[in-house]
Each structure stands twice: as C-alpha cells, then as structure tokens.
Design an enzyme around this catalytic site. Sequence first.
Site, PDB file in Angstrom:
ATOM      1  CE1 TYR A 142      63.545  37.914  33.828  1.00 52.76           C
ATOM      2  CE2 TYR A 142      63.020  35.971  35.111  1.00 52.76           C
ATOM      3  CZ  TYR A 142      62.836  36.737  33.985  1.00 52.76           C
ATOM      4  OH  TYR A 142      61.955  36.329  33.023  1.00 52.76           O
ATOM      5  CE  LYS A 187      65.173  50.574  23.150  1.00 50.86           C
ATOM      6  NZ  LYS A 187      64.511  50.612  21.830  1.00 50.86           N
ATOM      7  CG  ASP A 219      63.574  48.378  19.294  1.00 47.29           C
ATOM      8  OD1 ASP A 219      64.779  48.032  19.167  1.00 47.29           O
ATOM      9  OD2 ASP A 219      63.219  49.574  19.230  1.00 47.29           O
ATOM     10  CG  ASP A 243      61.137  35.560  30.047  1.00 50.55           C
ATOM     11  OD1 ASP A 243      60.980  34.336  29.962  1.00 50.55           O
ATOM     12  OD2 ASP A 243      60.249  36.342  30.452  1.00 50.55           O
ATOM     13  CG  ASP A 247      57.567  32.763  25.939  1.00 47.32           C
ATOM     14  OD1 ASP A 247      58.384  31.953  26.407  1.00 47.32           O
ATOM     15  OD2 ASP A 247      56.429  32.957  26.427  1.00 47.32           O
TER      16      ASP A 247
HETATM   17  C1  IPM Z   1      61.308  30.879  31.556  1.00 49.35           C
HETATM   18  C2  IPM Z   1      60.136  31.221  32.437  1.00 49.35           C
HETATM   19  C3  IPM Z   1      60.648  31.772  33.745  1.00 49.35           C
HETATM   20  C4  IPM Z   1      61.436  33.032  33.454  1.00 49.35           C
HETATM   21  C5  IPM Z   1      59.557  32.042  34.802  1.00 49.35           C
HETATM   22  C6  IPM Z   1      58.707  30.821  35.053  1.00 49.35           C
HETATM   23  C7  IPM Z   1      60.148  32.560  36.091  1.00 49.35           C
HETATM   24  O1  IPM Z   1      59.280  32.113  31.814  1.00 49.35           O
HETATM   25  O2  IPM Z   1      62.093  29.989  31.917  1.00 49.35           O
HETATM   26  O3  IPM Z   1      61.454  31.498  30.490  1.00 49.35           O
HETATM   27  O4  IPM Z   1      60.849  34.120  33.368  1.00 49.35           O
HETATM   28  O5  IPM Z   1      62.653  32.942  33.330  1.00 49.35           O
HETATM   29 MN    MN Z   2      59.888  32.676  29.796  1.00 49.60          MN
END
Ligand code: IPM
Ligand code: MN
Length: 353
Positions: A142, A187, A219, A243, A247
């Site tokens: 990032y 990794k 993975d 990240d 999710d």
């Molecule tokens: C999160 C989001 C952010 C990230 C985006 C919106 C930049 O997906 O907080 O997980 O990738 O960190």
């Molecule tokens: Mn995210």
Amino acid sequence: MKLNIAVLAGDGIGPEISREGIKVLDVIAKKFGHEFNYTYALCGAAAIDAVGDPFPEETFQICKDADAVFFSAVGHPKFDNNPSAKVRPEQGLLAMRKKLGLFANIRPVQTFDCLVHKSPLKDELVRGADFVCIRELTGGMYFGAKKEGADEAYDTCAYTRPEVERILRVAYQYARQRRKHLTVVDKANVLASSRLWRAVAQEMMVEYPDVTTDFMYVDNAAMRMIQDPKFFDVMVTENTFGDILTDEGSCITGSMGLLPSASTGESTPVFEPIHGSWPQATGLNIANPLAQILSAAMMLEYFNLAEEGALIRKAVDASLDANVRTPEIQVPEGGKFGTIEVGSWIAEWISKQ
Ligand code: IPM
Ligand code: MN
C-alpha cells in the site's frame, strides 16, 4: 468521561450509519453521565467534491486533536472505473492511516448464532467461530515504492524490523487476553518480506511462552478459514494479506454489515466498520448500522468503558433476537426495518436498561 470525537461519515451509506452510531453513543452518554463531543469533518469523495482533497489538512487537524475518530466509509463509483483519476476517495482513508500512524488494524470476526444460517458455510463449521485478525496497516505494498508507467508498473512490499516487531507485539497482547494462540500468516516460501516477518516472529515467540505461535502461508490460511474457521484465535499479517483475509472473514459471519474494527498506533485511534460505502444503497434506508454501532462499542472499550461497550453489544444481540433487522439479514417472518429503525430500536433498548 469526556471524549472529543471526530466524526468522518464519508460517502455512500456512510452518513446514514454514522447517524445511528451517534444516536447510540448519545444514549450511552446520557445513561452513564459521559460527555461526548462531536466534530464533523470531510473525507473521501465528499471531500474531493468540496475541496479537491480526500483527506484535507483541516480534517487531519481535527482528527489529531480528537480523542478518537468515528469513521464510516469512503468510495464512490464515479472513480472506480477510471484508472486515470488523479485523486480517489480511498486515498483519503490511506492518508488518514499513514498520517495518524495507525499501524495496527484490529478486525474481530465473530459469528452471531441467530445469523449462522446466512453464512455460505455449513452451520457446524461457523457456529462458535471467533477470531481476531490483526492487520498491519501502514506498510507493505500500500505504501511501498511504486511505478505506474504505461508499459511497466509495480508496487513494493517493504517492511522494516521495527514495523514487524510493533505489530507482532500488538498481536501477542491480544493473544494473551484471548485463547493464547497466535497464527502468523505470511508467504515466506516465496517473499523476502515474509521471511523477515517470520524471522522476527521466531525471535519474539520465546518472550511469549504462554502463547502458542504457529506459522501459516497465506494461501493455506485462506483455505483454512473456510474449512475450519474455529482453528483461529488471533492471526497477524501484513497489509495486503490482511485486506483480503478480512473480507473473507466478514463473509463467514453471514453479512458484511456486522463487523467493526479499530485502528490504533501512534496518534488518535479510529473506529470503523470493515465494509465499504455501498453507493447503490445511498439514501434508501437499507444499510445495516450494526458494524458502525459495534465500532462505537469497540471505541468505548478502548477507553476502558467496558460496561458501556458490553451494553451496546447486548442491545445489538437483543435487536437480532427481536428480529429488528435490516433486509439483508431479516428472516421471512420478521418485519421491515431500515437503518434508522434498527438504530432507534437499539438506542431505545439501551435507555430502558
Ligand atoms: C479496507 C478497505 C481499504 C483497504 C480501501 C478502501 C482502501 O478495503 O479498509 O479494507 O484496502 O485497506
Ligand atoms: Mn478491504
């Protein structure tokens, strides 16, 4: 307690869920005799539209001077399919993280028994799953060196020893307060940065003999989270892996709209839902405010207001039990409740306790 809270509602459904979070904070303040002061500030697409900067200097100052930031969501579709857009709402979030030195992102993945049926996984796999992902938030790809040319582009995943050490310390603190099991996700079979993580973790694990440390390739961890989410207690990982895995974690629980998070580090901590701005739902009063309301609980717990945090969590459970739920988690026999109705019900429930 007196708390000065910077409120960054952002884009899409952000302002709607932010209002419900504040509604709940206000009844808590009244009930327990606290004083919560809010200062509203722009960020994301809203800030680009207003002043051309997704994290304006004024917003930064407001955040820096506050005790906590109560953040909602940023992002707008008008930027998504435009790779040449010079500024993006997401840059506001990244700038906030970097400028406030928020290197530790705490993302609890908790299941609610009454929502287990909403999970894409089988009941018996999900019921009781409860882990925390500690995501490094100010390093890795990032923020590493980048090139964005027409014929060549790269992002660099760079970490220094102190950066790895400080996030591992946070992870060990969490593991100590929980089931004393830390999984370091990397990794290391391919990436040099991961081998640094592993080397530092192997040196540090002897300082935490009460915690079982294990190592897992990312993975494999992605697979294990689906096959056996109850394996995990605390996992710690670098920015991009975190990240992606969070999710995945949020969807195990059945709805993206349920999970709060905290980002802590050198300056003011930030509390926010892990989901995005869901622009398509803007103004429809259908977004689930629970992740935002639970972020308020995390914020209060951060300031050692444990009773207040627990009461918010109980109120959330009560709303789910009473089928006061937004459409995406509502049961067929339940009624119709929007963002506002869920927030108001929870606030009222708290005020009656
Ligand atoms: C999160 C989001 C952010 C990230 C985006 C919106 C930049 O997906 O907080 O997980 O990738 O960190
Ligand atoms: Mn995210």
